[in-house]
Design an enzyme around this catalytic site. Structure first.
Site, PDB file in Angstrom:
ATOM      1  NE  ARG A 124      81.206  84.388  73.268  1.00  0.00           N
ATOM      2  CZ  ARG A 124      80.617  83.450  73.994  1.00  0.00           C
ATOM      3  NH1 ARG A 124      80.142  83.743  75.193  1.00  0.00           N
ATOM      4  NH2 ARG A 124      80.500  82.221  73.535  1.00  0.00           N
ATOM      5  CE  LYS A 173      87.604  76.027  68.688  1.00  0.00           C
ATOM      6  NZ  LYS A 173      86.386  75.941  69.491  1.00  0.00           N
ATOM      7  CG  ASP A 189      85.158  80.081  64.066  1.00  0.00           C
ATOM      8  OD1 ASP A 189      83.924  79.924  64.113  1.00  0.00           O
ATOM      9  OD2 ASP A 189      85.826  80.524  65.017  1.00  0.00           O
ATOM     10  CG  ASP A 217      87.566  78.064  71.879  1.00  0.00           C
ATOM     11  OD1 ASP A 217      87.649  78.583  70.738  1.00  0.00           O
ATOM     12  OD2 ASP A 217      87.203  76.886  72.075  1.00  0.00           O
ATOM     13  CG  ASP A 258      88.209  79.477  67.279  1.00  0.00           C
ATOM     14  OD1 ASP A 258      89.142  79.763  68.058  1.00  0.00           O
ATOM     15  OD2 ASP A 258      87.024  79.292  67.648  1.00  0.00           O
TER      16      ASP A 258
END
Ligand code: BES
Ligand code: ZN
Ligand code: ZN
Length: 488
Positions: A334, A260, A271, A330, A253
């Site tokens: 979900r 990030k 992740d 990011d 990720d």
């Protein structure tokens, strides 16, 4: 490999290079300690929890242990094991320390040894050699309790299965992203099914398109590694319940276009911890031969940047038809889980429980700290099952409650739901509320979300966990599924 056995003989009659002795609650005088308390004092050993002392001339390792509780025994033994594997001694003996029941007492010793002996040195040119090859557990007990030999050997088998599955997950999560991408994760699932009665199906891009999993595909698009969805099943003749597990398997990720900052990107190989835990649980459930049908679904995806990347401002149409406004790439876990949850519910129509596990939010780590998982959902009964299983298995979990005010913060002006909240606070809960949009009404009270962002990967040793991946979720959820067998 360390061979661990149980022996009926009193401790004294068992031959070994060294002996491991627990100093319970700082009580320096007990039946297994022949050393005068003054010597401990002289050595500066206070027997604080997990504190160790190696008296080489006596061939004894002492470790402080706060109480006879199984979880204390486990972390104390793990601490002593870390000392012992740094030596060249090859055989070890230890007595039994009984708390509530034989399963947890023997289990604590066995898990402490296997989890404590874990190292990840695949990438070291100089490997640490493991000299410890045999451990004998004497059924002679600290308080002279009678230990049933059959129960003890069942506990030994169970603990080995749980600890080895946990260590498998640690290996997966610790593996760097260039060597571990969705295809590799799928291969591991296939391998698990080749070597067991587990069934495995892998969905590749074409199938994911047919399934309308556009949300997941959008997250995956900028990566040179194409995504996979894994469906691993443990089937039995007359299952007592049907359990669905869904895992976030972000093999990396980077944050995507909402990139990030460098300091936050490091460790994001972890992740994939939720999806990896799902693989570990399926392995353990299958080896234990539990009378429950368990379906594991993993969304294995890499979140990267590039000309083809999905963007803040995009609106995605998820598998269940709901539209998602992307305001931060990011918050990708979900989005991936939205589609995998829909697929899981479509495929397993008559499910009794659906759990998802994910390193979903940094906010959960802020809320409950590094060592604890956040447990969210609509049913207190199911959340309590998770908390209880965590407590008995040596993991930590806390409930985080939903409320209608936070629910409003994920509303979108242009789509059905927004992938981030309009408030910076309560991020673990708002992420979970986003997931709830993808839970069918009939499954509302069967669903629980477990945010393992804190405990899945910690950059220091804690309790029976090493630096790096802990295998969070494996012991807790396997225990939960075991308990379901006993309920019906
Ligand atoms: N994978 C991260 C969450 C995470 C953070 C896991 C730290 C483990 C340790 C997740 O995809 C993420 O980046 N979440 C964002 C959400 C935000 C953009 C709303 C976060 O937590 O900052
Ligand atoms: Zn992210
Ligand atoms: Zn993530």
């Amino acid at each position: 490999m360390i061979n661990i056995e149980i022996n009926k003989e009193p401790l004294e009659l068992i031959k070994s290079d060294i002996e491991l002795v627990l100093v319970i609650d700082k009580k320096f005088e007990h039946r297994f300690i022949k050393t005068p308390a003054s010597l401990f004092d002289k050595c500066g050993f206070s027997a604080n929890h997990e504190e160790t002392l190696f008296l080489v001339e006596q061939n004894r390792v002492f470790v402080g242990c706060e109480s006879l509780k199984a979880n204390d025994i486990k972390s104390a033994i793990a601490s002593a094991t870390r000392v012992i594997i740094g030596t060249k001694y090859s055989s070890l003996k230890i007595a039994t320390y009984h708390d509530m029941d034989t399963i947890s007492s023997i289990g604590a010793i066995v898990e402490g040894i296997i989890l404590g002996a874990y190292t990840f040195d695949k990438y070291k040119s100089k490997k640490s050699e493991l000299f410890l090859s045999s451990v004998v557990i004497s059924l002679e007990e600290y308080n002279s309790h009678e230990i049933n030999e059959v129960e003890a050997s069942n506990a030994l088998v169970r603990a080995k299965i749980l600890a080895n599955a946990t260590n498998m997950v640690r290996d997966i999560v610790n593996t760097p992203p260039d060597d571990f991408y969705p295809e590799i994760m799928a291969n591991i699932a296939k391998e698990l099914s080749d070597n067991s009665t587990l069934e495995c199906e892998i969905l590749e891009v074409e199938e994911l398109k047919k399934e309308n999993m556009n949300a997941l595909l959008a997250v995956a698009r900028a990566s040179r590694h194409t995504p996979r969805v894994i469906h691993l099943t443990h089937k039995v003749a007359n299952p007592k319940a049907k359990v669905v597990l869904v895992g976030k398997g972000l093999t990396y990720d980077s944050g995507g276009l909402s990139l990030k900052p460098s300091d936050y990107m490091v460790t994001m190989k972890s992740d994939k911890s939720g999806g990896s835990a799902v693989l570990g649980i399926l392995k353990a459930v299958n080896e234990l031969g539990l009378d429950i049908e368990v379906h594991g679904f993993v969304g294995a995806v890499e979140n990267m940047i590039g000309g083809d990347a999905y963007k803040p401002d995009d609106v995605l149409i998820a598998k269940n038809g709901k539209t998602i406004e992307v305001r931060n790439t990011d918050a990708e876990g979900r989005i991936v889980l939205a589609d995998v949850l829909s697929l899981a519910q479509q495929r397993v129509e008559d499910l009794d429980y659906i759990f998802d596990m994910a390193t979903l939010t940094g906010a959960c780590v802020v809320a409950v700290g590094h060592y604890t998982s956040g447990v969210m959902g609509f049913s207190d009964e199911v959340k309590d099952k998770v908390i209880k299983s965590a407590n008995v298995s040596g993991e930590l979990a806390s409930k985080l409650d939903f409320n209608r005010h936070l629910k409003k913060t994920i509303k979108s002006e242009i789509a059905d739901v927004c992938n981030i909240s309009s408030t910076r606070y309560g991020g673990a809960i708002t992420a979970s509320m986003f997931l709830s949009e993808f839970i069918e009404d009939k499954n509302r009270d069967k669903w629980v979300h477990i945010d393992i962002a804190g405990p899945a990967f910690v950059e220091h040793t804690w309790a029976e966990n090493p630096y790096g991946a802990s295998g969070a979720g494996v012991r807790m959820m396997t225990t939960l599924i075991e308990n379901l067998c006993n309920e019906k």
